[in-house]
Design a protein around this motif. Structure first.
Motif, PDB file in Angstrom:
ATOM      1  N   SER A   1       0.820  -1.211   0.000  1.00 28.31           N
ATOM      2  CA  SER A   1       0.000   0.000   0.000  1.00 28.31           C
ATOM      3  C   SER A   1       0.853   1.261   0.000  1.00 28.31           C
ATOM      4  CB  SER A   1      -0.950   0.008   1.203  1.00 28.31           C
ATOM      5  OG  SER A   1      -0.216  -0.043   2.420  1.00 28.31           O
ATOM      6  N   ASP A   2       2.066   1.171   0.546  1.00 36.64           N
ATOM      7  CA  ASP A   2       2.982   2.311   0.502  1.00 36.64           C
ATOM      8  C   ASP A   2       3.612   2.460  -0.883  1.00 36.64           C
ATOM      9  OD1 ASP A   2       2.464   2.827   3.153  1.00 36.64           O
ATOM     10  OD2 ASP A   2       4.302   1.869   3.896  1.00 36.64           O
TER      11      ASP A   2
ATOM     12  N   GLY B   1       0.613   3.274  -3.220  1.00 35.21           N
ATOM     13  CA  GLY B   1      -0.190   4.384  -2.730  1.00 35.21           C
ATOM     14  C   GLY B   1      -1.659   4.082  -2.573  1.00 35.21           C
ATOM     15  N   ARG B   2      -2.018   2.813  -2.446  1.00 31.60           N
ATOM     16  CA  ARG B   2      -3.419   2.435  -2.287  1.00 31.60           C
ATOM     17  C   ARG B   2      -3.492   0.972  -1.889  1.00 31.60           C
ATOM     18  NH1 ARG B   2      -5.644   1.727  -8.557  1.00 31.60           N
ATOM     19  NH2 ARG B   2      -4.108   0.147  -9.207  1.00 31.60           N
ATOM     20  N   ASP B   3      -4.653   0.532  -1.481  1.00 30.35           N
ATOM     21  CA  ASP B   3      -4.926  -0.888  -1.242  1.00 30.35           C
ATOM     22  C   ASP B   3      -5.645  -1.434  -2.467  1.00 30.35           C
ATOM     23  OD1 ASP B   3      -3.897  -1.271   1.435  1.00 30.35           O
ATOM     24  OD2 ASP B   3      -5.543   0.017   2.110  1.00 30.35           O
ATOM     25  N   ALA B   4      -5.033  -2.396  -3.144  1.00 29.94           N
ATOM     26  CA  ALA B   4      -5.615  -2.957  -4.364  1.00 29.94           C
ATOM     27  C   ALA B   4      -5.102  -4.375  -4.543  1.00 29.94           C
ATOM     28  CB  ALA B   4      -5.237  -2.101  -5.577  1.00 29.94           C
ATOM     29  N   PRO B   5      -5.796  -5.196  -5.335  1.00 29.34           N
ATOM     30  CA  PRO B   5      -5.265  -6.527  -5.639  1.00 29.34           C
ATOM     31  C   PRO B   5      -3.889  -6.409  -6.292  1.00 29.34           C
ATOM     32  CG  PRO B   5      -7.543  -6.324  -6.368  1.00 29.34           C
ATOM     33  CD  PRO B   5      -7.102  -4.948  -5.981  1.00 29.34           C
ATOM     34  N   LEU B   6      -3.031  -7.391  -6.012  1.00 26.30           N
ATOM     35  CA  LEU B   6      -1.657  -7.373  -6.523  1.00 26.30           C
ATOM     36  C   LEU B   6      -1.399  -8.594  -7.385  1.00 26.30           C
ATOM     37  CD1 LEU B   6       1.223  -6.220  -6.614  1.00 26.30           C
ATOM     38  CD2 LEU B   6       1.687  -7.451  -4.467  1.00 26.30           C
ATOM     39  N   VAL B   7      -0.947  -8.345  -8.624  1.00 24.80           N
ATOM     40  CA  VAL B   7      -0.546  -9.398  -9.551  1.00 24.80           C
ATOM     41  C   VAL B   7       0.958  -9.288  -9.766  1.00 24.80           C
ATOM     42  CG1 VAL B   7      -0.758 -10.296 -11.898  1.00 24.80           C
ATOM     43  CG2 VAL B   7      -2.781  -9.453 -10.694  1.00 24.80           C
ATOM     44  N   VAL B   8       1.649 -10.409  -9.649  1.00 27.78           N
ATOM     45  CA  VAL B   8       3.109 -10.445  -9.779  1.00 27.78           C
ATOM     46  C   VAL B   8       3.478 -11.374 -10.930  1.00 27.78           C
ATOM     47  CG1 VAL B   8       5.272 -11.048  -8.639  1.00 27.78           C
ATOM     48  CG2 VAL B   8       3.420 -10.005  -7.311  1.00 27.78           C
ATOM     49  N   GLU B   9       4.314 -10.872 -11.844  1.00 30.10           N
ATOM     50  CA  GLU B   9       4.812 -11.713 -12.936  1.00 30.10           C
ATOM     51  C   GLU B   9       6.300 -11.974 -12.742  1.00 30.10           C
ATOM     52  OE1 GLU B   9       5.034 -12.244 -17.784  1.00 30.10           O
ATOM     53  OE2 GLU B   9       4.736 -10.227 -16.970  1.00 30.10           O
ATOM     54  N   ILE B  10       6.667 -13.237 -12.750  1.00 34.13           N
ATOM     55  CA  ILE B  10       8.065 -13.649 -12.660  1.00 34.13           C
ATOM     56  C   ILE B  10       8.610 -13.832 -14.071  1.00 34.13           C
ATOM     57  CG2 ILE B  10       9.589 -15.558 -12.003  1.00 34.13           C
ATOM     58  CD1 ILE B  10       7.835 -15.949  -9.546  1.00 34.13           C
TER      59      ILE B  10
ATOM     60  N   THR C   1      -6.054  -2.687 -10.527  1.00 29.55           N
ATOM     61  CA  THR C   1      -5.166  -3.692  -9.953  1.00 29.55           C
ATOM     62  C   THR C   1      -3.735  -3.203 -10.000  1.00 29.55           C
ATOM     63  OG1 THR C   1      -6.662  -5.471 -10.657  1.00 29.55           O
ATOM     64  CG2 THR C   1      -4.388  -6.094 -10.206  1.00 29.55           C
ATOM     65  N   ASP C   2      -2.945  -3.588  -8.999  1.00 29.75           N
ATOM     66  CA  ASP C   2      -1.521  -3.266  -8.991  1.00 29.75           C
ATOM     67  C   ASP C   2      -0.727  -4.433  -9.552  1.00 29.75           C
ATOM     68  OD1 ASP C   2      -2.010  -0.809  -7.818  1.00 29.75           O
ATOM     69  OD2 ASP C   2      -1.843  -1.599  -5.779  1.00 29.75           O
ATOM     70  N   PHE C   3       0.394  -4.125 -10.242  1.00 30.82           N
ATOM     71  CA  PHE C   3       1.207  -5.144 -10.898  1.00 30.82           C
ATOM     72  C   PHE C   3       2.673  -4.955 -10.530  1.00 30.82           C
ATOM     73  CE2 PHE C   3      -2.630  -4.981 -13.350  1.00 30.82           C
ATOM     74  CZ  PHE C   3      -2.827  -6.277 -13.814  1.00 30.82           C
TER      75      PHE C   3
END
Length: 221
Positions: free
Chosen positions: A38-39, A42-51, A69-71
């Protein structure tokens, strides 16, 4: 890197790149270096991570298609990250961050436990020679790290064009007690959120079948 890629690091890295505290190696992550998503976004949102985000084609498309959504793109190749930043700037993407680091260490040290809604591993290096198979990313140890980072009910999505590696992925994740299949039959349907990339086109041109897998993170006891 090209002049444009050098500019990306100078001008765009402060905007896009997470400066991960290092251990001994240049792409390591120091234990205890966890971020607060969130820092960072800058918000609370779903997080998607790509390796293994490569040049960023898949994750830029995804981030521009889902601004709510955050990535996070994880990659060890500097030029690929530079290309990703240039592409993100051109697309006007604001919900994407990048980290230059080894993926297992990002999962173990940088991301808080149960913070990831979806974890993507698309077309990882197959290390197709038998003597190199031990270098593959998808191992029982990786499954344990992924299970720690993915929230309960979150999804691990994978794709590869190497049949033997696809079967190894499936064997590893079928045996992982933290994950359950979210598909029926031998393989998952193609993930519609994955844009068609050069890797996938190359595999298809070579006559290799594209194999998708998807697993749900079981609820912690």
């Amino acid at each position: 890197m090209t002049d444009g890629q050098e500019r990306a690091w100078t001008d765009l890295a402060p905007r896009y790149v997470i400066d991960a505290p290092r251990d001994d190696a240049a792409t390591s992550v120091r234990p205890g270096a966890a971020i607060t998503p969130s820092d960072v976004w800058g918000r609370d949102a779903p997080l998607v991570v790509e390796i293994g985000s490569g040049q960023g084609h898949a994750i830029i498309h995804a981030a521009s298609s889902a601004p709510e959504t955050d990535f996070l793109a994880i990659e060890v190749f500097t030029a690929g990250l530079a290309r990703t930043m240039l592409g993100a700037e051109k697309a006007g993407v604001e919900n994407l961050r990048l980290v230059e680091a080894n993926a297992p260490e990002v999962l173990e040290h940088l991301l808080p436990p149960a913070s990831v809604d979806e974890l993507w591993v698309f077309f990882p290096d197959p290390w197709h020679k038998n003597k190199h198979n031990k270098r593959r990313l998808l191992t029982p140890e990786f499954a344990t790290l992924a299970a720690g980072a993915v929230r309960d009910g979150g999804v691990l999505r994978l794709a590869t064009d190497w049949e033997q590696y696809a079967r190894q992925m499936r064997d590893v994740l079928d045996a992982a007690p933290e994950f359950a299949r979210s598909f029926e039959g031998e393989w998952a349907d193609r993930f519609p959120g994955r844009v068609l990339t050069a890797f996938e086109r190359k595999g298809a041109r070579a006559g290799r079948a594209i194999r998708d897998l998807a697993y749900v993170r079981r609820h912690r006891g």
